[in-house]
Design an enzyme around this catalytic site. Structure first.
Site, PDB file in Angstrom:
ATOM      1  NE  ARG A   1       7.845  -2.607   5.821  1.00  0.00           N
ATOM      2  CZ  ARG A   1       6.522  -2.473   5.954  1.00  0.00           C
ATOM      3  NH1 ARG A   1       5.800  -2.052   4.946  1.00  0.00           N
ATOM      4  NH2 ARG A   1       5.931  -2.785   7.087  1.00  0.00           N
TER       5      ARG A   1
ATOM      6  NE  ARG B   1      -3.841  -1.555  10.683  1.00  0.00           N
ATOM      7  CZ  ARG B   1      -2.766  -1.028  10.089  1.00  0.00           C
ATOM      8  NH1 ARG B   1      -2.785   0.183   9.592  1.00  0.00           N
ATOM      9  NH2 ARG B   1      -1.670  -1.738   9.996  1.00  0.00           N
TER      10      ARG B   1
ATOM     11  NE  ARG C   1       6.775  -0.697  10.030  1.00  0.00           N
ATOM     12  CZ  ARG C   1       5.557  -0.682   9.482  1.00  0.00           C
ATOM     13  NH1 ARG C   1       5.383  -0.099   8.305  1.00  0.00           N
ATOM     14  NH2 ARG C   1       4.537  -1.236  10.085  1.00  0.00           N
TER      15      ARG C   1
ATOM     16  NE  ARG D   1       2.645  -5.129  11.198  1.00  0.00           N
ATOM     17  CZ  ARG D   1       3.680  -4.969  10.370  1.00  0.00           C
ATOM     18  NH1 ARG D   1       4.815  -5.610  10.578  1.00  0.00           N
ATOM     19  NH2 ARG D   1       3.575  -4.172   9.345  1.00  0.00           N
TER      20      ARG D   1
ATOM     21  CE  LYS E   1      -2.215  -1.166   3.827  1.00  0.00           C
ATOM     22  NZ  LYS E   1      -1.554  -2.458   4.152  1.00  0.00           N
TER      23      LYS E   1
HETATM   24  P1  AMP Z   1       1.209   0.227   9.368  1.00  0.00           P
HETATM   25  O1  AMP Z   1       2.384   1.106   9.117  1.00  0.00           O
HETATM   26  O2  AMP Z   1       0.003   0.636   8.599  1.00  0.00           O
HETATM   27  O3  AMP Z   1       1.543  -1.235   9.194  1.00  0.00           O
HETATM   28  O4  AMP Z   1       0.816   0.429  10.912  1.00  0.00           O
HETATM   29  C1  AMP Z   1       1.731   0.114  11.952  1.00  0.00           C
HETATM   30  C2  AMP Z   1       0.981  -0.009  13.270  1.00  0.00           C
HETATM   31  O5  AMP Z   1       0.357   1.254  13.609  1.00  0.00           O
HETATM   32  C3  AMP Z   1      -0.163  -1.014  13.303  1.00  0.00           C
HETATM   33  O6  AMP Z   1       0.286  -2.351  13.508  1.00  0.00           O
HETATM   34  C4  AMP Z   1      -0.985  -0.473  14.480  1.00  0.00           C
HETATM   35  O7  AMP Z   1      -0.373  -0.778  15.713  1.00  0.00           O
HETATM   36  C5  AMP Z   1      -0.893   1.034  14.267  1.00  0.00           C
HETATM   37  N1  AMP Z   1      -1.960   1.539  13.381  1.00  0.00           N
HETATM   38  C6  AMP Z   1      -1.811   2.125  12.157  1.00  0.00           C
HETATM   39  N2  AMP Z   1      -2.992   2.480  11.632  1.00  0.00           N
HETATM   40  C7  AMP Z   1      -3.929   2.096  12.536  1.00  0.00           C
HETATM   41  C8  AMP Z   1      -5.349   2.167  12.559  1.00  0.00           C
HETATM   42  N3  AMP Z   1      -6.055   2.682  11.539  1.00  0.00           N
HETATM   43  N4  AMP Z   1      -5.990   1.679  13.658  1.00  0.00           N
HETATM   44  C9  AMP Z   1      -5.320   1.165  14.688  1.00  0.00           C
HETATM   45  N5  AMP Z   1      -3.970   1.046  14.727  1.00  0.00           N
HETATM   46  C10 AMP Z   1      -3.270   1.507  13.655  1.00  0.00           C
END
Ligand code: AMP
Length: 220
Positions: free
Chosen positions: A127, A88, A160, A171, A13
């Site tokens: 990554r 989400r 990360r 996740r 994404k």
């Molecule tokens: P991402 O970079 O999108 O993989 O997000 C990394 C982490 O941020 C996720 O595993 C969650 O802990 C938190 N996070 C990001 N977006 C959301 C969301 N919309 N709702 C809840 N937690 C989020």
């Protein structure tokens, strides 16, 4: 154009958003990037979010929705945006619709990217991200010219904290439980557009631009 990017972690994404934002002249909003930025700068919000992010758990709906709502008030988003990592949960999706209905700016499309689990794990464990500008690399699929150094800004590349196998598993579990119902939510609104997240990013980018172009033409 206002787009929601849907798909599991590692579907590409963020990479896709980086590739198409200039072509579409829209902004990229990643809630994960917002949290990582807060954590990097040791803010109170960052400290509160750290435990969720590092465990691969979801930050509470009200916190993340409020952040997105405040962000969307900024006039730079009037030209359009891609939401990456938000919504989400079903609650976030419904609240987003309410917020955008109040602003008379509904979502146009939800782009759903599916990818095979094996490929996702390979992508996430390899990554690397630039600490300074956020550019995304992969140790095999998209290596930096000089190992550990960003091609774009010379910043340091890092892995990360949540890109390890154990947290990736968590996740994915969270994704399948909480996020997949949103696919049906957008399908029922006739806004869902599916693309193949197994493709490499350049090919996928071409497919998406072509598809959005056709959809826009049919809308006008
Ligand atoms: P991402 O970079 O999108 O993989 O997000 C990394 C982490 O941020 C996720 O595993 C969650 O802990 C938190 N996070 C990001 N977006 C959301 C969301 N919309 N709702 C809840 N937690 C989020």
């Amino acid at each position: 154009m206002r787009i929601v990017l849907l798909g599991p972690p590692g579907a590409g994404k963020g990479t896709l958003a980086g590739l198409i934002k200039d072509s579409l002249d829209i902004e990229h909003i990643s809630t994960g990037d917002i949290f990582r930025d807060e954590m990097k700068h040791h803010t109170a919000l960052g400290a509160e979010m750290k435990k969720y992010v590092e465990r691969g758990e979801l930050v509470p709906d009200e916190v993340v929705t409020k952040i997105v709502e405040n962000k969307l008030k900024n006039p730079i988003f009037e030209k359009g945006y891609m939401l990456d990592g938000f919504p989400r949960t079903s609650k976030q999706a419904k609240d987003l619709d309410e917020i955008l209905n109040r602003m008379s700016t509904p979502i146009d499309f939800a782009l759903y990217m599916e990818a095979d689990l094996e490929l996702i794990v390979q992508r996430l464990t390899g990554r690397r991200v630039c600490r300074k500008c956020g550019a995304v690399y992969h140790v095999q699929n998209r290596p930096a010219k000089v190992e550990g150094v960003c091609d774009v800004c010379g910043g340091e590349l890092y892995q990360r904290a949540d890109d390890n196998e154990e947290t990736i598993r968590k996740r994915m579990e969270v994704y399948y439980q909480s996020t997949t119902p949103i696919v049906e939510y957008y399908r029922s609104q006739n806004k869902l557009r599916q693309v193949d997240g197994n493709k490499d990013s350049a090919e996928l980018c071409k497919d998406v631009l072509k598809m959005l172009d056709e959809k826009q033409r049919h809308k006008n």
